[in-house]
Design a protein around this motif. Structure first.
Motif, PDB file in Angstrom:
ATOM      1  N   GLU A  29     -75.835  66.850  64.287  1.00 28.27           N
ATOM      2  CA  GLU A  29     -76.670  66.963  63.557  1.00 28.27           C
ATOM      3  C   GLU A  29     -76.381  66.349  61.860  1.00 28.27           C
ATOM      4  N   VAL A  30     -74.917  66.252  62.065  1.00 29.13           N
ATOM      5  CA  VAL A  30     -74.321  66.093  60.696  1.00 29.13           C
ATOM      6  C   VAL A  30     -73.955  63.910  60.757  1.00 29.13           C
ATOM      7  N   LYS A  31     -74.155  63.381  61.713  1.00 26.73           N
ATOM      8  CA  LYS A  31     -74.588  61.727  62.137  1.00 26.73           C
ATOM      9  C   LYS A  31     -75.448  61.544  61.645  1.00 26.73           C
ATOM     10  N   LEU A  32     -76.947  62.579  61.673  1.00 23.32           N
ATOM     11  CA  LEU A  32     -78.105  62.719  61.658  1.00 23.32           C
ATOM     12  C   LEU A  32     -78.334  62.371  59.811  1.00 23.32           C
ATOM     13  N   LEU A  33     -77.874  63.510  59.792  1.00 23.64           N
ATOM     14  CA  LEU A  33     -77.699  63.732  58.363  1.00 23.64           C
ATOM     15  C   LEU A  33     -77.123  62.477  57.401  1.00 23.64           C
ATOM     16  N   MET A  34     -75.938  62.370  57.292  1.00 23.59           N
ATOM     17  CA  MET A  34     -75.309  60.792  57.024  1.00 23.59           C
ATOM     18  C   MET A  34     -76.022  59.796  57.513  1.00 23.59           C
ATOM     19  N   ILE A  35     -76.653  59.312  58.637  1.00 16.04           N
ATOM     20  CA  ILE A  35     -77.749  57.920  58.464  1.00 16.04           C
ATOM     21  C   ILE A  35     -78.738  58.274  57.990  1.00 16.04           C
ATOM     22  N   ASN A  36     -79.271  59.370  57.273  1.00 12.81           N
ATOM     23  CA  ASN A  36     -81.065  59.231  57.277  1.00 12.81           C
ATOM     24  C   ASN A  36     -80.015  59.468  54.782  1.00 12.81           C
ATOM     25  N   PHE A  37     -79.314  59.435  55.052  1.00 19.02           N
ATOM     26  CA  PHE A  37     -78.830  59.607  53.503  1.00 19.02           C
ATOM     27  C   PHE A  37     -78.172  58.711  53.927  1.00 19.02           C
ATOM     28  N   VAL A  38     -77.573  57.551  54.026  1.00 20.12           N
ATOM     29  CA  VAL A  38     -77.427  56.188  53.917  1.00 20.12           C
ATOM     30  C   VAL A  38     -78.733  55.327  53.579  1.00 20.12           C
ATOM     31  N   THR A  39     -79.677  55.452  54.539  1.00 22.18           N
ATOM     32  CA  THR A  39     -80.624  54.373  54.634  1.00 22.18           C
ATOM     33  C   THR A  39     -81.711  54.884  53.457  1.00 22.18           C
ATOM     34  N   ARG A  40     -81.383  56.481  53.073  1.00 21.99           N
ATOM     35  CA  ARG A  40     -82.844  56.539  52.238  1.00 21.99           C
ATOM     36  C   ARG A  40     -81.840  55.374  51.030  1.00 21.99           C
ATOM     37  N   LEU A  41     -80.883  55.243  50.606  1.00 24.87           N
ATOM     38  CA  LEU A  41     -79.655  54.593  49.850  1.00 24.87           C
ATOM     39  C   LEU A  41     -80.466  53.761  49.598  1.00 24.87           C
ATOM     40  N   VAL A  42     -80.512  52.825  51.058  1.00 21.86           N
ATOM     41  CA  VAL A  42     -80.354  51.482  51.202  1.00 21.86           C
ATOM     42  C   VAL A  42     -81.702  50.982  50.741  1.00 21.86           C
ATOM     43  N   GLY A  43     -82.610  52.054  51.593  1.00 21.18           N
ATOM     44  CA  GLY A  43     -83.984  51.359  51.287  1.00 21.18           C
ATOM     45  C   GLY A  43     -84.543  52.072  49.182  1.00 21.18           C
ATOM     46  N   ASN A  44     -84.085  52.934  49.291  1.00 20.25           N
ATOM     47  CA  ASN A  44     -84.623  52.881  47.424  1.00 20.25           C
ATOM     48  C   ASN A  44     -83.658  52.360  46.304  1.00 20.25           C
ATOM     49  N   HIS A  45     -82.618  51.788  46.357  1.00 21.63           N
ATOM     50  CA  HIS A  45     -82.087  50.910  45.867  1.00 21.63           C
ATOM     51  C   HIS A  45     -81.839  49.694  46.252  1.00 21.63           C
ATOM     52  N   GLU A  46     -82.338  48.931  47.397  1.00 21.84           N
ATOM     53  CA  GLU A  46     -83.067  48.070  48.071  1.00 21.84           C
ATOM     54  C   GLU A  46     -81.388  47.133  48.095  1.00 21.84           C
ATOM     55  N   LEU A  47     -80.438  47.761  48.800  1.00 22.79           N
ATOM     56  CA  LEU A  47     -79.154  47.196  48.715  1.00 22.79           C
ATOM     57  C   LEU A  47     -79.112  46.519  50.559  1.00 22.79           C
ATOM     58  N   LEU A  48     -77.847  45.754  50.165  1.00 23.02           N
ATOM     59  CA  LEU A  48     -76.889  45.117  51.127  1.00 23.02           C
ATOM     60  C   LEU A  48     -76.223  45.280  51.733  1.00 23.02           C
ATOM     61  N   LEU A  49     -76.858  45.902  53.125  1.00 20.74           N
ATOM     62  CA  LEU A  49     -75.615  46.360  53.880  1.00 20.74           C
ATOM     63  C   LEU A  49     -75.758  46.300  55.519  1.00 20.74           C
ATOM     64  N   LEU A  50     -75.113  45.140  55.969  1.00 17.71           N
ATOM     65  CA  LEU A  50     -76.106  44.388  56.929  1.00 17.71           C
ATOM     66  C   LEU A  50     -75.493  44.990  58.726  1.00 17.71           C
ATOM     67  N   PRO A  51     -74.252  45.286  58.149  1.00 22.89           N
ATOM     68  CA  PRO A  51     -73.508  45.849  59.177  1.00 22.89           C
ATOM     69  C   PRO A  51     -74.175  47.621  59.686  1.00 22.89           C
ATOM     70  N   LEU A  52     -75.272  47.702  58.802  1.00 22.34           N
ATOM     71  CA  LEU A  52     -75.874  49.254  58.991  1.00 22.34           C
ATOM     72  C   LEU A  52     -77.067  49.220  60.375  1.00 22.34           C
ATOM     73  N   TYR A  53     -77.379  47.629  60.772  1.00 26.25           N
ATOM     74  CA  TYR A  53     -78.813  47.586  61.386  1.00 26.25           C
ATOM     75  C   TYR A  53     -78.035  47.379  62.729  1.00 26.25           C
ATOM     76  N   PRO A  54     -76.771  46.395  62.519  1.00 25.17           N
ATOM     77  CA  PRO A  54     -77.037  46.569  64.252  1.00 25.17           C
ATOM     78  C   PRO A  54     -76.293  48.341  64.509  1.00 25.17           C
ATOM     79  N   PHE A  55     -76.029  48.655  63.990  1.00 21.71           N
ATOM     80  CA  PHE A  55     -75.208  49.958  63.786  1.00 21.71           C
ATOM     81  C   PHE A  55     -76.194  51.180  65.099  1.00 21.71           C
ATOM     82  N   LEU A  56     -77.633  50.784  64.051  1.00 22.57           N
ATOM     83  CA  LEU A  56     -78.632  51.704  63.832  1.00 22.57           C
ATOM     84  C   LEU A  56     -79.153  51.712  65.864  1.00 22.57           C
TER      85      LEU A  56
END
Length: 824
Positions: A375-402
């Motif tokens: 559950e904590v991992k899901l919360l962290m994934i939700n937070f990181v992806t919300r940051l990336v989508g809201n601010h249009e960040l480039l975090l390329l290692p995130l997509y293979p991790f998902l």
């Protein structure tokens, strides 16, 4: 306790009656100062005795002396005396070892970045009743303004973190929150300075948890962890109540999101993800409570009707009517945008370094050494992806991790897909998205999966492609140099074929995908799947932009359309004005002839004459602005036949794209647009887009022009779109948005009970006030009680029944519904 009679004006002996002495000290501070100092000396002696054995049972007079000294010093002897009492109580709470170093501790705390949270052993062994009375006395002195807020804030945080007393912790927490709220009320002096000091202290408390190393997992929590929890909860609550809504509060919670303590980190992340929804719920609840209070009116039906009560009823009815109009009116208030300007930005958009925060949280998420719950991992994934989508960040290692969590039987896989959609935006390279699309297609969009899984997969692919349109570009897919190569055209046609699947949820998802491709890139579909809209867009050459390609605006969108619209409207108005003038001329000639005839008859009467100048002035106010000259006179004469129609009106359909671009740029740079102009331009652009997508729009326009309704659809009476007051945050995706649409969702137990209660209320009899009628009471009686009643024994004969039916009276209104009647 008795007074000593020594003559007139004798002084009473009140040394043993503290409440009476307190009253006299408030009335005459100078006269009773010696008595007050005597009681303070008794308090000092009691404190020295208590410091010898802090855990022993205190004297019964100690609590009374503490409350007396705090109340009198904060009201009658403010200054050195109140400072003396406050220092005495603080030293008693911190222990004898900390008494000499109290003043130097605060200076070191402010100069250095760390905060001292631990307390000596003697302070922890203090009796709970003495500690509670000291805290209550300090709160009393702070409420009267005798102590600075930051001095108590540091002390109370040390007590909350070190003392295991739940009731005392809650009392201190409530006081700190209410104290900050009272400081931030309107008209308070030094509000900004106090807020900066308190926020700096809370930021040091949260940061010290990261530096000192908080606990993670199920280990025993330290004092710094507890203090960081309280600081995080305090900032969250103050933000939710609208007290602290600035970027400094957001910075404190951003530091808490990187805390080593899992509880502190999760609380900060949930704040950034859900605070806007909670604030909207609080606002709706307050409005409902306010409306319920206004809606309840006491008409004094069972009391005496006096004039004062009738005025109260009239005032309450007036207030209810006003509140009802405001409630039903919604956003139709003429406040010139004042209420709209009060809306806050989402907290996640006020972060100072979203890229650094996302990288720090993702590094901790990817670490192998940390054992975190799912559950904590899901919360962290939700937070990181919300940051990336809201601010249009480039975090390329995130997509293979998902892609690791996109298995068909993965727990909460719908949430993982929704978080993947959150992390997609137009600046993500298509090479990173191709791998996600292939993973979703292999694990979800296959015949071995269930219908619901296939529908979720197709909806997820559509949501990703809508956020990253460059994925659908055929040129980018052909020139892809990454490890994953994808044939976009075959992929799009394969998903479009699921529109005819036997499962209804899959077919709906397939049709939704087909409609999406028709709007974005209809050339990917076969001719039979494009439809009328897709075929029109295909002929117009509609296709998504390639990665890195952008449309550069030459001016305000719709400025050229506005010029054409105003010119056509002015021409139509001039034509109607000429027709009215010709009719008026005819009426004037006939009127002159009639006047001549009347004058010949000799009957001299006044004749009303219309004021043509006034009408001309009124018409000039409503005229549309004239079309401005964009070229020289010679160039205008040369291109007049090309750009104008037979009526001499600007026609954009006969202009090239470059000429329209120049016209748009010229108008945007030489004209100041009003709010109505921007709204009209928005409608004109939408109408042009509809004409491009819908082939039948041109026929509708011709019919509107023929009926004289060309300008009615762009009137300023109202807006075309409905204002939605819901909370919308950029980048947020709800997992329910990609679920299958056909199967009926199983309602929860709470929803089921709510539905049952609503049904009961619907069928309850509420049409008449008062209790039940005699007939209703008789139905509830036992048959043995009513079988010998006269109404039960009296029966109507067959002849009487036929007579009643012939008179047109219904039988059901003349008999009891519970009685059985013989059929005729």
């Amino acid at each position: 306790g008795k007074g000593i009679a020594t003559g007139a004006g004798a002084k009473l002996d009140v040394t043993l009656k503290l409440p009476q002495l307190q009253n006299f000290c408030k009335r005459d501070p100078d006269g009773y100062r010696e008595d007050y100092l005597a009681q303070v000396r008794r308090l000092e002696a009691e404190c020295r005795i208590l410091q010898l054995s802090p855990s022993s049972e205190p004297s019964p007079r100690l609590v009374e002396l503490i409350q007396f000294a705090a109340a009198v010093s904060s009201s009658s002897y403010v200054g050195e005396e109140s400072e003396r009492i406050a220092s005495m109580l603080i030293n008693l709470l911190l222990g004898s070892a900390a008494s000499s170093q109290l003043s130097t501790t605060n200076e070191k705390t402010h100069s250095s970045g760390s905060v001292q949270i631990s307390m000596p052993t003697s302070a922890l062994q203090l009796h709970r009743e003495v500690r509670k009375s000291c805290v209550s006395a300090l709160i009393l002195m702070r409420n009267k303004g005798a102590i600075e807020p930051l001095r108590l804030l540091e002390l109370f945080f040390r007590i909350m973190a070190a003392v295991p007393d739940k009731g005392l912790r809650e009392m201190l927490y409530r006081h700190v929150v209410n104290d900050v709220r009272n400081i931030n009320k309107k008209g308070h002096q030094n509000e900004f300075k106090v807020n900066r000091s308190v926020q700096s202290f809370l930021h040091r408390v949260v940061s010290s948890n990261n530096v000192s190393g908080g606990t993670e997992g199920n280990e025993e929590e330290s004092a710094t962890d507890i203090a960081a929890k309280r600081a995080t909860d305090m900032v969250c609550e103050l933000y939710r109540k609208g007290v602290w809504t600035d970027d400094r509060s957001v910075a404190i919670l951003a530091s808490a999101a990187t805390s080593r303590n899992t509880t502190v980190m999760c609380r900060a992340m949930r704040f950034f993800l859900n605070i806007e929804e909670k604030m909207a719920e609080d606002k709706a609840r307050e409005e409902d409570d306010e409306w319920s209070g206004i809606n309840q009116i006491d008409f004094h039906q069972h009391s005496r009707k006096t004039k004062n009560r009738m005025r109260q009823v009239t005032r309450q009815l007036k207030n209810r009517k006003k509140a009802q109009q405001k409630r039903e009116g919604g956003n139709d208030t003429d406040d010139n945008g004042v209420e709209a300007s009060k809306k806050l930005y989402p907290a996640i958009e006020m972060l100072r370094d979203p890229q650094g925060l996302a990288e720090a949280v993702f590094k901790r998420l990817r670490g192998n050494g940390s054992s975190k719950k799912y559950e904590v991992k899901l919360l962290m994934i939700n937070f990181v992806t919300r940051l990336v989508g809201n601010h249009e960040l480039l975090l390329l290692p995130l997509y293979p991790f998902l892609q690791r969590y996109m298995g068909g039987h993965q727990r909460d896989v719908t949430g993982i897909l929704a978080y993947t959609v959150q992390a997609c935006h137009e600046y993500v390279p298509p090479d990173e998205i191709y791998g996600i699309l292939k993973t979703i297609a292999h694990n979800f969009i296959t015949e071995r999966c269930s219908g619901e899984q296939m529908a979720v997969g197709i909806n997820a692919v559509r949501a990703i492609c809508s956020r990253v349109p460059s994925v659908l570009s055929v040129e980018d897919s052909q020139e892809s140099s990454g490890t994953t190569v994808m044939d976009i055209e075959a992929f799009a046609r394969d998903l479009a074929a699921y529109a005819k699947h036997r499962d209804r949820s899959v077919s709906i998802a397939g049709r939704t995908w087909t409609n999406f491709i028709r709007e974005v890139y209809p050339s990917l579909l076969q001719g039979k799947d494009r439809g009328s809209v897709g075929a029109a867009l295909h002929r117009a050459g509609e296709k998504p932009l390639r990665y890195g390609e952008q449309k550069v605006a030459a001016g305000v969108a719709g400025a050229d359309l506005l010029v054409e619209y105003e010119a056509r409207k002015a021409l139509a108005k001039n034509q109607t004005g000429d027709n009215d003038a010709s009719e008026d001329d005819g009426d004037g000639i006939q009127e002159e002839r009639m006047n001549d005839e009347v004058s010949d008859d000799g009957s001299g009467e006044w004749v009303d004459v219309k004021n043509e100048e006034g009408e001309a002035e009124e018409d000039s106010d409503n005229e549309a602005p004239q079309l401005m000259l964009l070229k020289d006179d010679e160039e205008q004469e040369e291109t007049e036949g090309e750009e104008s129609n037979s009526d001499g009106v600007l026609n954009l359909s006969k202009m090239s794209a470059e000429e329209r671009k120049q016209l748009q740029q010229k108008v945007s740079s030489t004209r100041v647009f009003s709010t109505a102009d921007f709204e009209r331009m928005r409608k004109l652009v939408e109408r042009e887009e509809r004409a491009k997508r819908d082939p039948r729009e041109a026929a509708r326009r011709k019919r509107a022009i023929a009926a004289g309704k060309e300008f009615e659809e762009l009137s300023d009476d109202g807006s075309d779109y409905d204002s939605d007051e819901g909370v919308h945050i950029a980048g947020a995706v709800n997992p329910g948005d990609i679920m299958a649409d056909v199967k009926k969702k199983r309602i929860s137990k709470a929803e089921k009970l709510e539905k049952i209660v609503a049904g009961r209320e619907k069928f309850e009899s509420k049409s008449r006030d008062g209790g039940s009628t005699n007939i209703e009471k008789k139905r509830k009686k036992n048959f043995q009680m009513t079988k010998y009643a006269f109404s039960s024994r009296q029966k109507r004969s067959e002849k009487d029944t036929i007579k009643q039916l012939r008179k047109g009276k219904s039988l059901k209104h003349n008999r009891d519904a519970k009685k059985r009647r013989r059929k005729l």
